[in-house]
Design an enzyme around this catalytic site. Sequence first.
Site, PDB file in Angstrom:
ATOM      1  N   ILE A  82      -9.867   1.143  -3.606  1.00 49.89           N
ATOM      2  CA  ILE A  82      -9.080  -0.015  -3.184  1.00 49.89           C
ATOM      3  C   ILE A  82      -8.117   0.375  -2.056  1.00 49.89           C
ATOM      4  O   ILE A  82      -7.271   1.251  -2.217  1.00 49.89           O
ATOM      5  CB  ILE A  82      -8.301  -0.622  -4.375  1.00 49.89           C
ATOM      6  N   LYS A  83      -8.303  -0.340  -0.944  1.00 51.42           N
ATOM      7  CA  LYS A  83      -7.464  -0.056   0.222  1.00 51.42           C
ATOM      8  C   LYS A  83      -6.261  -0.985   0.176  1.00 51.42           C
ATOM      9  O   LYS A  83      -6.420  -2.217   0.082  1.00 51.42           O
ATOM     10  CB  LYS A  83      -8.293  -0.326   1.472  1.00 51.42           C
ATOM     11  N   VAL A  84      -5.075  -0.405   0.199  1.00 50.99           N
ATOM     12  CA  VAL A  84      -3.851  -1.213   0.167  1.00 50.99           C
ATOM     13  C   VAL A  84      -2.963  -0.835   1.355  1.00 50.99           C
ATOM     14  O   VAL A  84      -2.946   0.315   1.773  1.00 50.99           O
ATOM     15  CB  VAL A  84      -3.049  -1.019  -1.158  1.00 50.99           C
TER      16      VAL A  84
END
Length: 213
Positions: A82-84
């Site tokens: 998950i890219k945040v």
Amino acid sequence: MIFFIDTAEIEEIKELYNWGIIDGVTTNPSLIAKSGGDQKKIITEIAQIVDGPISAEVIATDYEGMIKEGAELSKIHQNVVIKVPMTVDGLKATYWFNKNKIRTNVTLVFSANQALLAAKNGASYISPFIGRLDDIGQTGMELIKEIKIMFDHYQYSTKILAASIRSTQHAKDVALAGCDVATMPPKIIKQLIKHPLTDIGLEKFLADYKNSL
Ligand code: E4P
């Protein structure tokens, strides 16, 4: 060095993954939009092709929204990371994902201090953007070197994922700096292979061989 391909174009991913040099994929909302915009469908397709980490970025900018969206994206496949974004909410979400054993890639990192905070909160990867710093007259590679020195002082498991790579020089420099991972657009990966002397040399070998027959 681990190589990720920075695209959401399925055909490009298939082509380069077949070469054996690709270990994973990074996407971002701009790349997903360029490929048609259906993130779930695109990430699902990528996961069927590539056996390695696949970064999928949340669109939400608030903590609750990031958690909800990231948890959904992580269900697509075990390889989804998950890219945040590197914001307060992104940092809090990184901490939550880490506690819940969901891997993260903290993106839009433009300072060593940002990288340090993301590592402290358990980011699996941090993505410093080299090209975008060069674009504003700074030196992206300096940031990579700083983060590398900083991380070498501690025992973070966070990997340095050099992003926004725009040239073969960038690719060489991040490898020389000892980056863990580089994500590159297909165009740059293809350029890494080419050298005029290889082509000239091969042509000459084949011509000489043909002449001897
Ligand atoms: C990768 O994670 C980044 O989204 C990407 O490398 C950004 O590259 P750009 O600055 O060329 O858009």
